[in-house]
Design a protein around this motif. Structure first.
Motif, PDB file in Angstrom:
ATOM      1  N   SER A  54     -28.749  86.386   2.996  1.00 62.04           N
ATOM      2  CA  SER A  54     -29.270  85.507   1.932  1.00 62.04           C
ATOM      3  C   SER A  54     -30.173  86.025   1.153  1.00 62.04           C
ATOM      4  N   VAL A  57     -28.813  86.254  -1.873  1.00 62.44           N
ATOM      5  CA  VAL A  57     -28.217  85.169  -2.704  1.00 62.44           C
ATOM      6  C   VAL A  57     -30.066  84.765  -3.924  1.00 62.44           C
ATOM      7  N   THR A  61     -31.218  84.560  -7.835  1.00 63.45           N
ATOM      8  CA  THR A  61     -31.798  83.220  -7.881  1.00 63.45           C
ATOM      9  C   THR A  61     -32.994  83.696  -9.318  1.00 63.45           C
ATOM     10  N   LEU A  75     -29.803  77.351  -6.576  1.00 61.14           N
ATOM     11  CA  LEU A  75     -29.342  78.739  -6.074  1.00 61.14           C
ATOM     12  C   LEU A  75     -30.577  78.851  -4.563  1.00 61.14           C
ATOM     13  N   TRP A  76     -31.593  78.564  -4.815  1.00 62.77           N
ATOM     14  CA  TRP A  76     -32.779  78.832  -3.832  1.00 62.77           C
ATOM     15  C   TRP A  76     -32.029  78.212  -2.311  1.00 62.77           C
ATOM     16  N   LEU A  77     -32.346  76.660  -2.636  1.00 56.77           N
ATOM     17  CA  LEU A  77     -32.045  75.392  -1.398  1.00 56.77           C
ATOM     18  C   LEU A  77     -30.912  76.365  -0.407  1.00 56.77           C
ATOM     19  N   PRO A  78     -29.478  76.872  -0.650  1.00 57.26           N
ATOM     20  CA  PRO A  78     -28.332  77.503   0.016  1.00 57.26           C
ATOM     21  C   PRO A  78     -28.524  78.664   0.452  1.00 57.26           C
ATOM     22  N   ALA A  79     -29.404  79.483  -0.723  1.00 49.95           N
ATOM     23  CA  ALA A  79     -30.394  80.333   0.531  1.00 49.95           C
ATOM     24  C   ALA A  79     -30.932  80.190   1.639  1.00 49.95           C
ATOM     25  N   CYS A  80     -31.876  79.599   1.588  1.00 45.00           N
ATOM     26  CA  CYS A  80     -33.164  79.048   2.961  1.00 45.00           C
ATOM     27  C   CYS A  80     -31.950  78.118   3.745  1.00 45.00           C
ATOM     28  N   ALA A  81     -31.009  77.251   3.069  1.00 41.16           N
ATOM     29  CA  ALA A  81     -30.597  77.088   4.397  1.00 41.16           C
ATOM     30  C   ALA A  81     -29.883  77.893   5.437  1.00 41.16           C
ATOM     31  N   LEU A  82     -29.751  79.466   4.761  1.00 43.86           N
ATOM     32  CA  LEU A  82     -28.348  80.100   4.911  1.00 43.86           C
ATOM     33  C   LEU A  82     -29.510  81.195   6.169  1.00 43.86           C
TER      34      LEU A  82
END
Length: 183
Positions: A54, A57, A61, A75-82
């Motif tokens: 994460s 990513v 980003t 791309l910050w959103l999937p990084a936070c989701a992980l």
């Protein structure tokens, strides 16, 4: 003889440390039985790798935003989701040893924790040079509109602070042996 203000400050600090220890032990007891299969070294290491991924990513980003890809910020959103579930699971599985108060640990654990914290601080200081250099160069040489430089710089700073803040727990989760099975 110490003055009254010094005595009061020591009392305030000691009371706060006592409160932190009580709160830590209470939460440790509440979470002690959570995620039992994730408490092995192998599983903790996989959580460490997920948190590190994460961060990768997030850093990617920030760099993409710095070079001008406007939509890269998504791309910050999937990084936070992980990051968030992996970090929470890692904290539970490792017993939050990276930020445990001194009174809740034995001498060996204190030494390990302090060593990991020292590495985390050093890592933060060195990595922070990257966003500092980017912000200085970007603002002097006008690498793009001011808000783009500021936004990318902020993402870089946030990523570095997360890496530095999480690294003690990540280090401890990586190096600690499997817990001893109780009968």
């Amino acid at each position: 003889m110490p003055d009254q203000a010094t005595v009061d400050n020591r009392n305030i600090l000691q009371r706060y440390q006592d409160y932190r220890t009580r709160r830590f032990l209470k939460y440790e007891q509440n979470w002690a039985t959570s995620l039992p299969r994730w408490r092995t070294r192998r599983r903790r290491r996989s959580l460490v790798l997920a948190v590190a991924l994460s961060f990768l990513v997030m850093a990617t980003t920030a760099v993409l935003c710095a070079v001008g890809f406007k939509t890269a910020a998504l791309l910050w959103l999937p990084a936070c989701a992980l990051f968030f579930p992996a970090w929470i699971a890692l904290q539970i599985a490792s017993g939050r040893q990276g930020d445990a108060p001194e009174a809740a640990l034995d001498e060996f654990e204190i030494a390990q924790r302090n060593s990991a914290r020292s590495i985390g601080l050093t890592l933060t200081q060195y990595l922070m040079l990257i966003p500092i250099a980017y912000l200085l160069i970007g603002s002097i040489h006008g690498l793009g509109p001011g808000e783009d430089v500021a936004y990318a710089g902020a993402l870089m700073v946030l990523t570095v602070l997360l890496i530095g803040g999480c690294s003690p727990a990540m280090i401890l989760a990586w190096v600690r042996p499997d817990p001893v099975a109780e009968d």
